[in-house]
Structure formats: C-alpha cells, structure tokens
Design a protein around this motif. Structure first.
Motif, PDB file in Angstrom:
ATOM      1  N   LEU A 123       4.376  -0.351 -10.641  1.00  0.00           N
ATOM      2  CA  LEU A 123       4.996  -0.093  -9.341  1.00  0.00           C
ATOM      3  C   LEU A 123       6.444  -0.527  -9.421  1.00  0.00           C
ATOM      4  CD1 LEU A 123       2.239  -1.359  -6.860  1.00  0.00           C
ATOM      5  CD2 LEU A 123       2.525   0.908  -7.864  1.00  0.00           C
ATOM      6  N   LYS A 124       7.297   0.089  -8.635  1.00  0.00           N
ATOM      7  CA  LYS A 124       8.723  -0.244  -8.693  1.00  0.00           C
ATOM      8  C   LYS A 124       9.042  -1.558  -8.001  1.00  0.00           C
ATOM      9  CE  LYS A 124      10.283   4.366  -9.377  1.00  0.00           C
ATOM     10  NZ  LYS A 124      11.077   5.473  -9.014  1.00  0.00           N
ATOM     11  N   LEU A 163       0.823  -1.213   0.000  1.00  0.00           N
ATOM     12  CA  LEU A 163       0.000   0.000   0.000  1.00  0.00           C
ATOM     13  C   LEU A 163       0.857   1.263   0.000  1.00  0.00           C
ATOM     14  CD1 LEU A 163      -2.857  -0.970   2.498  1.00  0.00           C
ATOM     15  CD2 LEU A 163      -2.886  -1.050  -0.007  1.00  0.00           C
ATOM     16  N   ASP A 164       1.971   1.232   0.730  1.00  0.00           N
ATOM     17  CA  ASP A 164       2.883   2.378   0.743  1.00  0.00           C
ATOM     18  C   ASP A 164       3.452   2.632  -0.655  1.00  0.00           C
ATOM     19  OD1 ASP A 164       2.444   2.694   3.459  1.00  0.00           O
ATOM     20  OD2 ASP A 164       4.331   1.732   4.057  1.00  0.00           O
ATOM     21  N   ARG A 223       1.280  14.583  -9.327  1.00  0.00           N
ATOM     22  CA  ARG A 223       2.217  15.608  -9.807  1.00  0.00           C
ATOM     23  C   ARG A 223       2.201  15.725 -11.328  1.00  0.00           C
ATOM     24  NH1 ARG A 223       6.608  13.110  -7.191  1.00  0.00           N
ATOM     25  NH2 ARG A 223       5.951  13.019  -5.050  1.00  0.00           N
ATOM     26  N   ASN A 224       2.152  14.560 -12.000  1.00  0.00           N
ATOM     27  CA  ASN A 224       2.188  14.578 -13.458  1.00  0.00           C
ATOM     28  C   ASN A 224       1.579  13.275 -14.001  1.00  0.00           C
ATOM     29  OD1 ASN A 224       2.651  14.874 -16.149  1.00  0.00           O
ATOM     30  ND2 ASN A 224       4.870  14.887 -16.012  1.00  0.00           N
ATOM     31  N   ILE A 263       3.006   5.976  -3.139  1.00  0.00           N
ATOM     32  CA  ILE A 263       4.090   6.673  -3.840  1.00  0.00           C
ATOM     33  C   ILE A 263       3.731   6.831  -5.319  1.00  0.00           C
ATOM     34  CG2 ILE A 263       6.496   6.453  -4.618  1.00  0.00           C
ATOM     35  CD1 ILE A 263       7.024   5.100  -1.838  1.00  0.00           C
ATOM     36  N   PHE A 264       3.176   5.780  -5.901  1.00  0.00           N
ATOM     37  CA  PHE A 264       2.741   5.834  -7.295  1.00  0.00           C
ATOM     38  C   PHE A 264       1.686   6.923  -7.470  1.00  0.00           C
ATOM     39  CE2 PHE A 264       0.105   4.693 -10.879  1.00  0.00           C
ATOM     40  CZ  PHE A 264       1.031   4.330 -11.841  1.00  0.00           C
ATOM     41  N   TYR A 265       0.714   6.965  -6.560  1.00  0.00           N
ATOM     42  CA  TYR A 265      -0.344   7.977  -6.644  1.00  0.00           C
ATOM     43  C   TYR A 265       0.225   9.390  -6.549  1.00  0.00           C
ATOM     44  CZ  TYR A 265      -3.754   4.214  -5.824  1.00  0.00           C
ATOM     45  OH  TYR A 265      -4.511   3.072  -5.909  1.00  0.00           O
TER      46      TYR A 265
END
Length: 97
Positions: free
Chosen positions: A63-64, A34-35, A46-47, A39-41
């Motif tokens: 996701l990374k 979820l964390d 932002r862009n 971060i993805f969100y």
C-alpha cells in the motif's frame, strides 16, 4: 478480462485487526486504511501482474500510505488475497495459502 477479488478468511481477519488498530489511533484512520486497500484492489483488478513475485506464482504489492503488503495469487478471473501483512512484522508470519 474482468477479475474478481476473493479475500481469504485469515486475510479478512488481518484487515479487521488493522482497521481496529488504526481507529484506536485516530477516529477515521481505519476508514482511510480501508480506502487505501480499495485503491490497491482496483489496481489489481485492472492488472494483477502490476506487482512483483513473492514466490511464484504468488505476488505481493504494498500500500502507498500504510505499511502493509498484500499477498495474492491470480487464477483465471479470480484474484485470491492470502494475507494483508504489516511489513514491519516478522516476515515468517506472512501467509501464502
């Protein structure tokens, strides 16, 4: 421009299923998932044009740390999340609406 994230109900189910599965693997791993999604969100807010098109105008980004693709579309100030999809699954299961 400030964007708002709108997660569709079926995408929310996919997120909860992924969380539950990761928690079964190791306590706390679901929270880490979820964390990573948060971060993805933040990147999206932002862009939203950061990630490539899946089928115009729908985009997707991965996701990374976890093997998940987020399928989304941008409308004015809203980013609609259609699917949070494990990309090792059958790609025909990926939803874009």
């Amino acid at each position: 421009m400030a964007y708002r994230i709108d997660i569709r109900p079926l995408a929310n189910i996919e997120i909860l299923e992924a969380y539950d599965w990761y928690e079964l693997q190791r306590e706390g791993l679901g929270t880490e998932f979820l964390d990573e999604l948060d971060i993805f969100y933040l990147t999206l807010e932002r862009n939203p044009d950061t990630y490539s098109f899946y089928q115009k105008p729908v985009r997707q980004g991965t996701l990374k740390r976890f093997p998940y693709t987020v399928v989304y579309e941008t409308f004015d100030e809203v980013i609609v999340i259609y699917s949070v999809f494990m990309y090792r699954q059958d790609p025909d299961k990926k939803r874009i609406a």
